[in-house]
Design a protein around this motif. Sequence first.
Motif, short mmCIF file in Angstrom:
data_model
loop_
_atom_site.label_atom_id
_atom_site.label_comp_id
_atom_site.label_asym_id
_atom_site.label_seq_id
_atom_site.Cartn_x
_atom_site.Cartn_y
_atom_site.Cartn_z
N GLY A 91 0.73 -1.07 -0.02
CA GLY A 91 0.05 0.13 0.04
C GLY A 91 0.64 1.32 -0.19
N PRO A 92 0.34 2.43 -0.22
CA PRO A 92 0.91 3.67 -0.35
C PRO A 92 1.28 4.39 1.04
CG PRO A 92 -1.25 4.12 -0.99
CD PRO A 92 -1.02 2.67 -0.72
N SER A 93 2.02 5.09 1.08
CA SER A 93 2.35 5.92 2.27
C SER A 93 0.96 6.93 2.60
CB SER A 93 3.60 6.82 2.23
OG SER A 93 3.42 7.69 1.01
N ALA A 94 0.87 7.54 3.66
CA ALA A 94 -0.14 8.65 3.78
C ALA A 94 -0.21 9.60 2.64
CB ALA A 94 -0.19 9.08 5.18
N LYS A 95 1.20 10.14 2.37
CA LYS A 95 1.41 11.19 1.49
C LYS A 95 0.91 10.80 0.10
CE LYS A 95 4.67 14.30 3.38
NZ LYS A 95 5.70 14.43 4.03
N ALA A 96 1.26 9.42 -0.27
CA ALA A 96 0.95 9.01 -1.73
C ALA A 96 -0.48 8.81 -1.69
CB ALA A 96 1.82 7.73 -2.04
#
Length: 428
Positions: A91-96
Amino acid sequence: MNVLVIGSGGREHALCWKIAASPLVSKLYCAPGNGGISQIAECVPLKVLDFDAIVAFCQSHQIGFVMVGPEDPLVAGLVDRLDKEGIKSFGPSAKAAQLEGSKGYTKDLCAEFNIPTAAYGRFADADAAKIFIAAKGTPIVVKADGLAAGKGVIIAMTLDEATAAIDEIFSGKFGAAGAEVVVEEFLEGEEASFFALCDGTTALPLATAQDHKRVFDHDRGPNTGGMGAYSPAPVLTDAIVARVMREIIEPTVAAMKSRGTPFKGVLFAGLMLTKTGPQLIEYNARFGDPETQVLMMRLKSDIMPALIATHDGTLDKVKLEWKDEAALTVVMAANGYPGPYEKDTEINGIEAANALPQVEVFHAGTRRDADGNVLAIGGRVLNVTATGATVGAAQAQAYKAVALIDWPEGFCRSDIGWRAVAREKRSM
Ligand code: AMP
Ligand code: GLY
């Protein structure tokens, strides 16, 4: 390797089903899971936003990989936290994940990098939004900026409707998600769902799929999370797939990398196939539900190496093979959905449906009581999924299975797959 799947929907049941079949997996856990997942994985009562508890569980159970299903923990930074603890995840980071978490963020990114999408305006106050709408005219689309569980989008046919939608969003009904609105041009065409695994640099497209958003037959009634899906979607021809990769997905992956927020996980583009070409309606930073159910039925390859490669940045070495067969899933929902519905109604006949050849019944909002009976506890409750030589054959088999399920308090659409079946008939 021990694997933990986060989530409790039909998407997570299908992911667990596919992950459990991987020779790389020794023990599979799911948090919190549901009444179907409990038959193939050990369900753990963890809350998806309780990161401390998730980390503690991973550490005490030697979890080697965490597959995050829903968007809320992604947007809240679960992957960032797991990275910090040295636990690999999907999964993506919070920013992504802002690609899903803020519609305005995505629209600005499209504008900056020339990615085709509807013309738009972003507003933090109602008056400015109304002036913009009056200048543009209708039909027009009004959206709450943040996560609103699919309910923050209003397609306004008249100025009055558009004004009411603006007032509704700024009234606080959607909480923080409604602090800003995006107003955009209405796009005409056929919708399709497009998925690509990403490792920050490389994007690997998955098989094509189409969802049915409206609650009733003939695409009538309010939008839902999805009432059924099928794969492949013949409308996404090889030429259109190549165009979507070149014009939408690849520029997005490059843009996110250049901003220092590389996107890892699965990029899910909601597309409108317009007369002038594919346009991006929205991004999701996670797998689609119910599209994942049909994709997992068609995926021939082991899924684990691909999931791990998105984390490790080695997706360029992965090739996925798909079955030629089509797959189709019919969502059975509680009467009243997407509005209020009754809970704890009993469902029978799932085993008989599951026993049909080429059928898998994935559970969404279910739990089991002390005697093992299946009870409905959500809006979307079961995903009756089948494969077949054509979408039409998969459709016939899925509805044969639906007919064996005894649940008076539930309903489903009777026309899932209609566009593809009509196309198949025309080409016969
Ligand atoms: P979204 O949550 O942004 O995917 O929007 C939900 C649904 O609203 C989409 O699946 C479309 O059916 C519809 N929709 C959103 N934006 C537009 C648009 N600009 N033009 C036409 N329909 C749209
Ligand atoms: N089926 C659409 C979604 O997962 O948002």
